[in-house]
Design a protein around this motif. Structure first.
Motif, mmCIF file in Angstrom:
data_model
loop_
_atom_site.group_PDB
_atom_site.id
_atom_site.type_symbol
_atom_site.label_atom_id
_atom_site.label_comp_id
_atom_site.label_asym_id
_atom_site.label_seq_id
_atom_site.Cartn_x
_atom_site.Cartn_y
_atom_site.Cartn_z
ATOM 1 N N VAL A 131 45.869 47.415 35.595
ATOM 2 C CA VAL A 131 45.501 46.451 34.557
ATOM 3 C C VAL A 131 45.837 45.034 34.995
ATOM 4 O O VAL A 131 45.065 44.091 34.769
ATOM 5 C CB VAL A 131 46.194 46.801 33.226
ATOM 6 N N THR A 132 46.989 44.867 35.642
ATOM 7 C CA THR A 132 47.399 43.538 36.099
ATOM 8 C C THR A 132 46.385 42.942 37.065
ATOM 9 O O THR A 132 45.969 41.782 36.923
ATOM 10 C CB THR A 132 48.780 43.600 36.771
ATOM 11 N N VAL A 133 45.961 43.734 38.062
ATOM 12 C CA VAL A 133 45.028 43.203 39.046
ATOM 13 C C VAL A 133 43.650 42.996 38.427
ATOM 14 O O VAL A 133 42.928 42.043 38.780
ATOM 15 C CB VAL A 133 44.965 44.123 40.281
ATOM 16 N N ALA A 134 43.260 43.848 37.480
ATOM 17 C CA ALA A 134 41.956 43.697 36.838
ATOM 18 C C ALA A 134 41.885 42.407 36.042
ATOM 19 O O ALA A 134 40.876 41.683 36.084
ATOM 20 C CB ALA A 134 41.685 44.897 35.931
ATOM 21 N N ALA A 138 39.456 39.047 36.611
ATOM 22 C CA ALA A 138 38.642 38.461 35.546
ATOM 23 C C ALA A 138 38.903 36.972 35.396
ATOM 24 O O ALA A 138 37.988 36.195 35.091
ATOM 25 C CB ALA A 138 38.918 39.187 34.231
ATOM 26 N N ASP A 139 40.141 36.552 35.617
ATOM 27 C CA ASP A 139 40.516 35.154 35.395
ATOM 28 C C ASP A 139 40.340 34.274 36.630
ATOM 29 O O ASP A 139 40.277 33.045 36.504
ATOM 30 C CB ASP A 139 41.982 35.061 34.943
ATOM 31 N N ASN A 140 40.255 34.874 37.823
ATOM 32 C CA ASN A 140 40.335 34.052 39.033
ATOM 33 C C ASN A 140 39.189 34.268 40.018
ATOM 34 O O ASN A 140 39.231 33.705 41.117
ATOM 35 C CB ASN A 140 41.656 34.345 39.757
ATOM 36 N N THR A 141 38.196 35.047 39.662
ATOM 37 C CA THR A 141 37.026 35.192 40.522
ATOM 38 C C THR A 141 35.772 34.826 39.741
ATOM 39 O O THR A 141 35.768 34.874 38.510
ATOM 40 C CB THR A 141 36.893 36.634 41.052
ATOM 41 N N GLU A 142 34.739 34.460 40.471
ATOM 42 C CA GLU A 142 33.510 34.023 39.820
ATOM 43 C C GLU A 142 32.720 35.209 39.293
ATOM 44 O O GLU A 142 32.784 36.307 39.846
ATOM 45 C CB GLU A 142 32.647 33.221 40.794
ATOM 46 N N GLU A 143 31.994 34.989 38.220
ATOM 47 C CA GLU A 143 31.132 36.039 37.686
ATOM 48 C C GLU A 143 30.053 36.378 38.715
ATOM 49 O O GLU A 143 29.490 35.505 39.345
ATOM 50 C CB GLU A 143 30.473 35.582 36.377
ATOM 51 N N THR A 149 36.394 48.365 45.627
ATOM 52 C CA THR A 149 37.686 48.882 45.188
ATOM 53 C C THR A 149 37.671 50.398 45.111
ATOM 54 O O THR A 149 36.613 51.011 44.955
ATOM 55 C CB THR A 149 38.064 48.301 43.809
ATOM 56 N N HIS A 150 38.846 50.985 45.208
ATOM 57 C CA HIS A 150 38.974 52.438 45.131
ATOM 58 C C HIS A 150 39.207 52.893 43.694
ATOM 59 O O HIS A 150 38.816 54.000 43.331
ATOM 60 C CB HIS A 150 40.126 52.905 46.028
ATOM 61 N N ASP A 151 39.863 52.065 42.872
ATOM 62 C CA ASP A 151 40.160 52.420 41.481
ATOM 63 C C ASP A 151 39.307 51.564 40.553
ATOM 64 O O ASP A 151 39.563 50.372 40.385
ATOM 65 C CB ASP A 151 41.650 52.206 41.179
ATOM 66 N N ILE A 152 38.313 52.184 39.929
ATOM 67 C CA ILE A 152 37.334 51.412 39.162
ATOM 68 C C ILE A 152 37.617 51.395 37.664
ATOM 69 O O ILE A 152 36.959 50.656 36.935
ATOM 70 C CB ILE A 152 35.910 51.964 39.389
ATOM 71 N N GLY A 153 38.578 52.186 37.184
ATOM 72 C CA GLY A 153 38.769 52.333 35.745
ATOM 73 C C GLY A 153 39.124 51.031 35.047
ATOM 74 O O GLY A 153 38.316 50.447 34.311
ATOM 75 N N ALA A 154 40.349 50.564 35.253
ATOM 76 C CA ALA A 154 40.798 49.335 34.602
ATOM 77 C C ALA A 154 40.003 48.132 35.087
ATOM 78 O O ALA A 154 39.687 47.229 34.307
ATOM 79 C CB ALA A 154 42.291 49.123 34.864
ATOM 80 N N LEU A 155 39.659 48.120 36.366
ATOM 81 C CA LEU A 155 38.911 46.989 36.908
ATOM 82 C C LEU A 155 37.520 46.910 36.288
ATOM 83 O O LEU A 155 37.020 45.820 35.988
ATOM 84 C CB LEU A 155 38.814 47.120 38.422
ATOM 85 N N PHE A 158 38.375 45.735 32.399
ATOM 86 C CA PHE A 158 38.950 44.399 32.200
ATOM 87 C C PHE A 158 38.369 43.361 33.159
ATOM 88 O O PHE A 158 38.311 42.177 32.826
ATOM 89 C CB PHE A 158 40.468 44.433 32.399
ATOM 90 N N GLY A 159 37.950 43.787 34.355
ATOM 91 C CA GLY A 159 37.537 42.825 35.373
ATOM 92 C C GLY A 159 36.194 42.185 35.114
ATOM 93 O O GLY A 159 35.960 41.041 35.484
ATOM 94 N N GLU A 160 35.270 42.937 34.530
ATOM 95 C CA GLU A 160 33.937 42.433 34.192
ATOM 96 C C GLU A 160 33.230 41.844 35.411
ATOM 97 O O GLU A 160 32.656 40.765 35.357
ATOM 98 C CB GLU A 160 34.017 41.400 33.067
ATOM 99 N N ARG A 161 33.288 42.596 36.517
ATOM 100 C CA ARG A 161 32.623 42.192 37.749
ATOM 101 C C ARG A 161 31.837 43.381 38.294
ATOM 102 O O ARG A 161 32.208 44.530 38.068
ATOM 103 C CB ARG A 161 33.651 41.738 38.801
ATOM 104 N N PRO A 162 30.745 43.144 39.034
ATOM 105 C CA PRO A 162 30.047 44.260 39.684
ATOM 106 C C PRO A 162 30.959 44.908 40.709
ATOM 107 O O PRO A 162 31.705 44.219 41.417
ATOM 108 C CB PRO A 162 28.831 43.588 40.328
#
Length: 238
Positions: A131-134, A138-143, A149-155, A158-162
């Motif tokens: 959750v922390t990395v996700a 979300a806050d520090n990369t462009e849309e 990534t290997h773990d797609i659940g939280a990312l 919360f990450g909202e990235r392709p």
């Protein structure tokens, strides 16, 4: 570490054994496979994963498809232990019932204590790493930035990235490269992923050897267990 089995599995085990014996006895007596087919399927599933993916981390989550069979047969088995007319003497029946009830109580206590501890560790680990990395992504990369990534659940939530899923769940073409680190690294570069989010136990050295992490969770529990923290690497050329 990440290995361990849930107390609920142990709680169901005596009933599962009892119901398995009854299923075999009844099907043998009636010359059929009515009750044993689900057990054969579930056992075959476990055998297949033990052969091809022999891991037990995260409570054996890859065995979830068989849990329906384990739960139904395990609970029925506890009823069988106390109610079934076993072809043995009354003293053996009484002793077996007593042992069954004591086992049930002990397993309940075992489940509540160790299960509660395990649940707390799991929640803390997921919050401290995934959750922390996700949320950082979300806050520090462009849309629109593609994240491998290997773990797609939280990312994914919360990450909202392709995402480019390095475990192959939503990117099934990756399955051909799971056992070839060089081929997987080449594939990630060919897909022009903008970022790589590593996973605990999966540092992806071929992709990160010439890169510096732009973020790391630094979660202490993971470090104490000798596994790499989740980190974010920018893969594209600056």
């Amino acid at each position: 570490g990440f290995r361990g089995m849930s107390g609920a599995h142990l709680l169901l085990l005596p009933g599962l054994i009892a119901m398995g014996l009854v299923a075999c006895y009844e099907d043998w007596r009636h010359k059929r496979l009515l009750y044993t087919v689900p057990l054969l399927w579930a056992g075959g599933h476990v055998f297949a994963y033990a052969w091809r993916l022999p891991v037990t981390y995260q409570h054996g989550r890859y065995l979830l498809p068989v849990m329906g069979v384990w739960v139904i047969y395990g609970l029925m088995g506890w009823w069988v232990i106390g109610a079934y007319r076993w072809p043995v003497g009354e003293m053996v029946l009484w002793a077996g019932g007593l042992v069954g009830r004591l086992t049930f109580v002990i397993m309940i206590l075992f489940f509540l204590i160790l299960g509660g501890q395990g649940y707390g560790v799991d929640v803390a680990f997921i919050e401290g790493e995934m959750v922390t990395v996700a949320k950082w992504v979300a806050d520090n990369t462009e849309e629109g930035g593609l994240v491998a990534t290997h773990d797609i659940g939280a990312l994914g939530y919360f990450g909202e990235r392709p995402l480019l899923d390095l475990a192959g769940l939503i990117s099934p073409e990756v399955a051909d490269y799971l056992h070839d680190e060089q081929a997987l690294a080449t594939y990630v570069r060919q897909q022009q992923a903008d970022y790589l989010v590593t996973a605990p136990g999966w540092p992806y050295p071929l992709l990160t050897a010439d890169k510096t992490a732009i973020f790391s969770t630094e979660y202490e529990w993971t470090i104490l267990n000798g596994v790499n923290n989740m980190a974010v690497y920018e893969l594209r050329s600056n």
